[in-house]
Design a protein around this motif. Sequence first.
Motif, PDB file in Angstrom:
ATOM      1  N   ALA A  80       0.925  -1.296  -0.085  1.00 11.46           N
ATOM      2  CA  ALA A  80      -0.173  -0.050   0.143  1.00 11.46           C
ATOM      3  C   ALA A  80       0.959   1.192   0.105  1.00 11.46           C
ATOM      4  N   LYS A 100      -6.975   2.768   9.512  1.00 12.57           N
ATOM      5  CA  LYS A 100      -6.056   3.813   8.739  1.00 12.57           C
ATOM      6  C   LYS A 100      -4.695   2.982   8.463  1.00 12.57           C
ATOM      7  N   GLY A 101      -3.961   3.396   7.784  1.00  4.81           N
ATOM      8  CA  GLY A 101      -2.665   2.674   7.316  1.00  4.81           C
ATOM      9  C   GLY A 101      -1.775   2.794   8.192  1.00  4.81           C
ATOM     10  N   HIS A 107       3.775   2.620   9.086  1.00  8.23           N
ATOM     11  CA  HIS A 107       2.980   2.051   8.222  1.00  8.23           C
ATOM     12  C   HIS A 107       3.067   0.650   8.458  1.00  8.23           C
ATOM     13  N   ASP A 127      -8.301   0.415   3.728  1.00  8.05           N
ATOM     14  CA  ASP A 127      -7.888   1.031   4.582  1.00  8.05           C
ATOM     15  C   ASP A 127      -6.107   1.466   4.670  1.00  8.05           C
ATOM     16  N   GLY A 128      -5.421   1.200   3.287  1.00  9.60           N
ATOM     17  CA  GLY A 128      -4.422   1.620   3.308  1.00  9.60           C
ATOM     18  C   GLY A 128      -3.457   0.859   4.050  1.00  9.60           C
ATOM     19  N   VAL A 129      -3.590  -0.445   4.157  1.00 12.56           N
ATOM     20  CA  VAL A 129      -2.797  -1.491   4.987  1.00 12.56           C
ATOM     21  C   VAL A 129      -2.100  -2.572   4.021  1.00 12.56           C
ATOM     22  N   SER A 130      -0.829  -2.453   3.936  1.00 20.24           N
ATOM     23  CA  SER A 130      -0.035  -3.628   3.299  1.00 20.24           C
ATOM     24  C   SER A 130      -0.251  -5.031   3.920  1.00 20.24           C
TER      25      SER A 130
END
Length: 235
Positions: A80, A100-101, A107, A127-130
């Motif tokens: 992400a 959120k990420g 991160h 949610d912007g998470v890798s």
Amino acid sequence: MKPHVACLMMSSIDGRLHPSRYTDSPDGTRKEWSGLYERLHGEMAADAWLVGRVTMAEMSKAGPHAPADGVAAIRPVHVAAKADSYAVAADRGGKLHFDKGDVGGDHVIVLLGADVSDEHLAELAGDGVSYVVADTAQIDLAAALDTLSAHFGIRRLLLEGGGGINGSMLAAGLVDELHVLVAPALDGGDGIQGIVSHGAGGLAGTVKLSFLSATPMEHGVVHLSYDVRSDRDAS
């Protein structure tokens, strides 16, 4: 190549990891002891820190929610974002949720088992998470570390428990250093998990520790450092 892994934990004298249960001390308070831990965390200058599902759930209070429209579930790796620092969580069954990420500016990357649903992957991506999905239902920790290095550039990682993920990483021969801040306190509770846990068999015959240093710190805390080698490598 896997990152260099240093396990960093705070413990009572009897090896327990929850400061909320510790006895009081005239040499310091739980807040001061935690401050020393955070200071050492920063001084060790790692690219990432890794915890298990239960520990991360204490930091991320989000609940399950539908993924955003149009978000695809990509396997096995979804990047992400690239960042200077990462918060990594092992969550085999996909039970963690985020809104959120990042966690505290770091991160988030989640390590998942192969049977995690596409809906959960889409939720994380939205949610912007890798994330990194394993080839099997169980997470291959060695392969996961290689992926963290190859896809995110992580070269130095702090392993910061719970006891279960600490024990699994040690048993797999993936830990290079062990650092324990011992607070002048006791827990004493029955059935309370320590800083390392690896089932009924424990860790006998899996790792060898070589003493490096014992450094007194403020507020009665002692920093113990050990080199860690797997029994296979040391034999």
